[in-house]
Design a protein around this motif. Structure first.
Motif, PDB file in Angstrom:
ATOM      1  N   GLY A  64       0.778  -1.238   0.000  1.00  0.00           N
ATOM      2  CA  GLY A  64       0.000   0.000   0.000  1.00  0.00           C
ATOM      3  C   GLY A  64       0.802   1.277   0.000  1.00  0.00           C
ATOM      4  N   ALA A  65       2.109   1.199   0.088  1.00  0.00           N
ATOM      5  CA  ALA A  65       2.920   2.417   0.036  1.00  0.00           C
ATOM      6  C   ALA A  65       2.875   2.992  -1.375  1.00  0.00           C
ATOM      7  CB  ALA A  65       4.370   2.110   0.423  1.00  0.00           C
ATOM      8  N   SER A  66       2.976   4.286  -1.457  1.00  0.00           N
ATOM      9  CA  SER A  66       3.077   4.924  -2.766  1.00  0.00           C
ATOM     10  C   SER A  66       3.950   6.163  -2.634  1.00  0.00           C
ATOM     11  CB  SER A  66       1.699   5.274  -3.327  1.00  0.00           C
ATOM     12  OG  SER A  66       1.036   6.189  -2.484  1.00  0.00           O
ATOM     13  N   TYR A  67       4.549   6.519  -3.734  1.00  0.00           N
ATOM     14  CA  TYR A  67       5.526   7.603  -3.752  1.00  0.00           C
ATOM     15  C   TYR A  67       5.302   8.431  -5.002  1.00  0.00           C
ATOM     16  CZ  TYR A  67       7.472   4.218  -0.562  1.00  0.00           C
ATOM     17  OH  TYR A  67       7.613   3.321   0.462  1.00  0.00           O
ATOM     18  N   ASN A  68       5.678   9.701  -4.923  1.00  0.00           N
ATOM     19  CA  ASN A  68       5.613  10.553  -6.100  1.00  0.00           C
ATOM     20  C   ASN A  68       6.740  10.228  -7.063  1.00  0.00           C
ATOM     21  OD1 ASN A  68       4.942  12.753  -3.604  1.00  0.00           O
ATOM     22  ND2 ASN A  68       3.411  12.467  -5.188  1.00  0.00           N
ATOM     23  N   LEU A  69       7.876   9.787  -6.500  1.00  0.00           N
ATOM     24  CA  LEU A  69       9.085   9.606  -7.275  1.00  0.00           C
ATOM     25  C   LEU A  69       9.850   8.400  -6.757  1.00  0.00           C
ATOM     26  CD1 LEU A  69      11.234  10.760  -9.277  1.00  0.00           C
ATOM     27  CD2 LEU A  69      11.950  12.306  -7.443  1.00  0.00           C
ATOM     28  N   VAL A  70      10.328   7.570  -7.676  1.00  0.00           N
ATOM     29  CA  VAL A  70      11.144   6.407  -7.321  1.00  0.00           C
ATOM     30  C   VAL A  70      12.460   6.514  -8.084  1.00  0.00           C
ATOM     31  CG1 VAL A  70      11.344   3.886  -7.400  1.00  0.00           C
ATOM     32  CG2 VAL A  70       9.094   4.950  -6.985  1.00  0.00           C
ATOM     33  N   PHE A  71      13.579   6.479  -7.340  1.00  0.00           N
ATOM     34  CA  PHE A  71      14.892   6.391  -7.960  1.00  0.00           C
ATOM     35  C   PHE A  71      15.295   4.925  -7.916  1.00  0.00           C
ATOM     36  CE2 PHE A  71      15.029  10.922  -6.882  1.00  0.00           C
ATOM     37  CZ  PHE A  71      15.499  11.439  -8.072  1.00  0.00           C
ATOM     38  N   MET A  72      15.463   4.308  -9.083  1.00  0.00           N
ATOM     39  CA  MET A  72      15.683   2.871  -9.201  1.00  0.00           C
ATOM     40  C   MET A  72      17.061   2.589  -9.791  1.00  0.00           C
ATOM     41  SD  MET A  72      14.026  -0.122  -8.891  1.00  0.00           S
ATOM     42  CE  MET A  72      12.279   0.288  -8.925  1.00  0.00           C
ATOM     43  N   ASP A  73      17.895   1.896  -8.996  1.00  0.00           N
ATOM     44  CA  ASP A  73      19.194   1.465  -9.498  1.00  0.00           C
ATOM     45  C   ASP A  73      18.973   0.377 -10.545  1.00  0.00           C
ATOM     46  OD1 ASP A  73      22.009   1.290  -9.659  1.00  0.00           O
ATOM     47  OD2 ASP A  73      22.072  -0.287  -8.152  1.00  0.00           O
ATOM     48  N   MET A  96       6.476   8.706 -11.005  1.00  0.00           N
ATOM     49  CA  MET A  96       7.634   8.925 -11.858  1.00  0.00           C
ATOM     50  C   MET A  96       8.731   7.979 -11.384  1.00  0.00           C
ATOM     51  SD  MET A  96       9.807  12.408 -12.548  1.00  0.00           S
ATOM     52  CE  MET A  96       8.402  13.269 -13.249  1.00  0.00           C
ATOM     53  N   ILE A  97       9.255   7.153 -12.290  1.00  0.00           N
ATOM     54  CA  ILE A  97      10.351   6.246 -11.956  1.00  0.00           C
ATOM     55  C   ILE A  97      11.575   6.677 -12.751  1.00  0.00           C
ATOM     56  CG2 ILE A  97      11.188   3.869 -11.883  1.00  0.00           C
ATOM     57  CD1 ILE A  97       8.279   2.936 -11.769  1.00  0.00           C
ATOM     58  N   VAL A  98      12.644   6.948 -12.006  1.00  0.00           N
ATOM     59  CA  VAL A  98      13.880   7.431 -12.600  1.00  0.00           C
ATOM     60  C   VAL A  98      14.967   6.384 -12.394  1.00  0.00           C
ATOM     61  CG1 VAL A  98      15.631   9.240 -12.523  1.00  0.00           C
ATOM     62  CG2 VAL A  98      13.225   9.816 -12.140  1.00  0.00           C
ATOM     63  N   GLY A  99      15.524   5.901 -13.478  1.00  0.00           N
ATOM     64  CA  GLY A  99      16.627   4.962 -13.390  1.00  0.00           C
ATOM     65  C   GLY A  99      17.909   5.693 -13.049  1.00  0.00           C
ATOM     66  N   VAL A 100      18.723   5.041 -12.234  1.00  0.00           N
ATOM     67  CA  VAL A 100      20.025   5.582 -11.881  1.00  0.00           C
ATOM     68  C   VAL A 100      21.022   4.451 -12.091  1.00  0.00           C
ATOM     69  CG1 VAL A 100      21.411   6.709 -10.113  1.00  0.00           C
ATOM     70  CG2 VAL A 100      18.939   7.039 -10.133  1.00  0.00           C
ATOM     71  N   THR A 101      21.994   4.679 -12.962  1.00  0.00           N
ATOM     72  CA  THR A 101      22.918   3.606 -13.312  1.00  0.00           C
ATOM     73  C   THR A 101      24.333   4.131 -13.498  1.00  0.00           C
ATOM     74  OG1 THR A 101      23.365   1.834 -14.914  1.00  0.00           O
ATOM     75  CG2 THR A 101      22.358   3.848 -15.773  1.00  0.00           C
ATOM     76  N   SER A 102      25.288   3.248 -13.291  1.00  0.00           N
ATOM     77  CA  SER A 102      26.676   3.608 -13.580  1.00  0.00           C
ATOM     78  C   SER A 102      27.031   3.250 -15.015  1.00  0.00           C
ATOM     79  CB  SER A 102      27.623   2.899 -12.608  1.00  0.00           C
ATOM     80  OG  SER A 102      27.439   1.510 -12.693  1.00  0.00           O
ATOM     81  N   ARG A 103      26.154   2.531 -15.685  1.00  0.00           N
ATOM     82  CA  ARG A 103      26.393   2.172 -17.085  1.00  0.00           C
ATOM     83  C   ARG A 103      26.028   3.349 -17.973  1.00  0.00           C
ATOM     84  NH1 ARG A 103      24.380  -3.922 -18.238  1.00  0.00           N
ATOM     85  NH2 ARG A 103      25.845  -4.942 -16.847  1.00  0.00           N
ATOM     86  N   ASP A 104      26.916   3.674 -18.894  1.00  0.00           N
ATOM     87  CA  ASP A 104      26.626   4.805 -19.769  1.00  0.00           C
ATOM     88  C   ASP A 104      26.509   4.404 -21.238  1.00  0.00           C
ATOM     89  OD1 ASP A 104      29.286   4.316 -20.248  1.00  0.00           O
ATOM     90  OD2 ASP A 104      29.954   6.364 -19.877  1.00  0.00           O
ATOM     91  N   PHE A 121      19.251   8.510 -15.357  1.00  0.00           N
ATOM     92  CA  PHE A 121      20.442   9.288 -15.069  1.00  0.00           C
ATOM     93  C   PHE A 121      21.632   8.369 -14.947  1.00  0.00           C
ATOM     94  CE2 PHE A 121      17.575  12.343 -12.558  1.00  0.00           C
ATOM     95  CZ  PHE A 121      17.387  13.162 -13.658  1.00  0.00           C
ATOM     96  N   VAL A 122      22.767   8.833 -15.419  1.00  0.00           N
ATOM     97  CA  VAL A 122      24.023   8.147 -15.165  1.00  0.00           C
ATOM     98  C   VAL A 122      24.562   8.719 -13.850  1.00  0.00           C
ATOM     99  CG1 VAL A 122      26.369   7.741 -15.988  1.00  0.00           C
ATOM    100  CG2 VAL A 122      24.461   7.760 -17.609  1.00  0.00           C
ATOM    101  N   LYS A 123      24.989   7.823 -12.950  1.00  0.00           N
ATOM    102  CA  LYS A 123      25.509   8.252 -11.651  1.00  0.00           C
ATOM    103  C   LYS A 123      26.704   9.166 -11.848  1.00  0.00           C
ATOM    104  CE  LYS A 123      24.062   4.136  -9.134  1.00  0.00           C
ATOM    105  NZ  LYS A 123      24.486   2.956  -8.366  1.00  0.00           N
ATOM    106  N   PRO A 124      26.888  10.116 -10.955  1.00  0.00           N
ATOM    107  CA  PRO A 124      26.216  10.277  -9.672  1.00  0.00           C
ATOM    108  C   PRO A 124      24.932  11.091  -9.807  1.00  0.00           C
ATOM    109  CG  PRO A 124      27.956  11.900  -9.855  1.00  0.00           C
ATOM    110  CD  PRO A 124      28.008  11.047 -11.103  1.00  0.00           C
ATOM    111  N   LEU A 125      24.024  10.863  -8.886  1.00  0.00           N
ATOM    112  CA  LEU A 125      22.817  11.666  -8.789  1.00  0.00           C
ATOM    113  C   LEU A 125      23.216  12.986  -8.141  1.00  0.00           C
ATOM    114  CD1 LEU A 125      19.732  11.652  -9.165  1.00  0.00           C
ATOM    115  CD2 LEU A 125      19.551  10.843  -6.815  1.00  0.00           C
ATOM    116  N   THR A 126      22.850  14.086  -8.778  1.00  0.00           N
ATOM    117  CA  THR A 126      23.205  15.411  -8.255  1.00  0.00           C
ATOM    118  C   THR A 126      21.941  16.255  -8.139  1.00  0.00           C
ATOM    119  OG1 THR A 126      23.530  16.368 -10.451  1.00  0.00           O
ATOM    120  CG2 THR A 126      25.465  15.343  -9.380  1.00  0.00           C
ATOM    121  N   ILE A 127      22.023  17.304  -7.357  1.00  0.00           N
ATOM    122  CA  ILE A 127      20.880  18.195  -7.198  1.00  0.00           C
ATOM    123  C   ILE A 127      20.510  18.833  -8.531  1.00  0.00           C
ATOM    124  CG2 ILE A 127      22.157  20.263  -6.528  1.00  0.00           C
ATOM    125  CD1 ILE A 127      18.801  19.031  -5.078  1.00  0.00           C
ATOM    126  N   GLU A 128      21.506  19.075  -9.394  1.00  0.00           N
ATOM    127  CA  GLU A 128      21.215  19.659 -10.705  1.00  0.00           C
ATOM    128  C   GLU A 128      20.348  18.722 -11.550  1.00  0.00           C
ATOM    129  OE1 GLU A 128      24.495  21.565  -8.829  1.00  0.00           O
ATOM    130  OE2 GLU A 128      24.392  19.478  -9.433  1.00  0.00           O
TER     131      GLU A 128
END
Length: 141
Positions: A64-73, A96-104, A121-128
């Motif tokens: 039952g949890a829900s989120y506005n945004l998911v950062f998914m490795d 919104m699901i945002v992938g975060v990966t070290s693979r470019d 996004f390619v890591k690192p995740l930044t505020i920008e």
């Protein structure tokens, strides 16, 4: 929610957020990365929870949890990011699901995007990188 698909290289509701605070789930198997991302996002005024793999993320939503945004490795044990993203979308999760990966490599990113990501996004995740997501979400909450 306006769902756009974008790759950036280099309307979920929330059970725990108050007011218009954005609720975020950070899914990553590396505890250091989870801690860094959690701190970064909390400094941006978001409510943040964490999961150590894709299966935990799916289980949280099933409970039952829900989120506005998911950062998914992308790469995690038990259940990787693409599989978890597909399962969340099949469950009807519209967050919104945002992938975060070290693979470019474009082929890796495109395969991850095809699972149902809104962005990658390619890591690192930044505020920008996070600011445009905050702006899109706050316009749609």
């Amino acid at each position: 929610m306006n769902v756009s698909k974008k790759t950036v290289t280099g309307d979920g509701t929330n059970n725990s957020a108050t007011g218009n605070r954005i609720s975020v789930l950070v899914v990553d198997d590396d505890p250091i990365i989870r801690t860094i991302h959690k701190a970064l996002l909390r400094r941006s005024g978001m409510e943040v929870e964490v999961a150590a793999d894709g299966q935990q993320a799916v289980n949280l939503h099933r409970m039952g949890a829900s989120y506005n945004l998911v950062f998914m490795d992308m790469e995690m044990p038990v259940m990787d990011g693409p599989q978890a993203t597909r399962e969340l979308r099949e469950m009807g999760v519209e967050s919104m699901i945002v992938g975060v990966t070290s693979r470019d490599l474009d082929s890796d990113i495109q395969a991850f995007m095809a699972a149902g990501l809104n962005y990658c996004f390619v890591k690192p995740l930044t505020i920008e990188k996070v600011i445009p997501l905050i702006e899109e979400l706050t316009g749609n909450i």
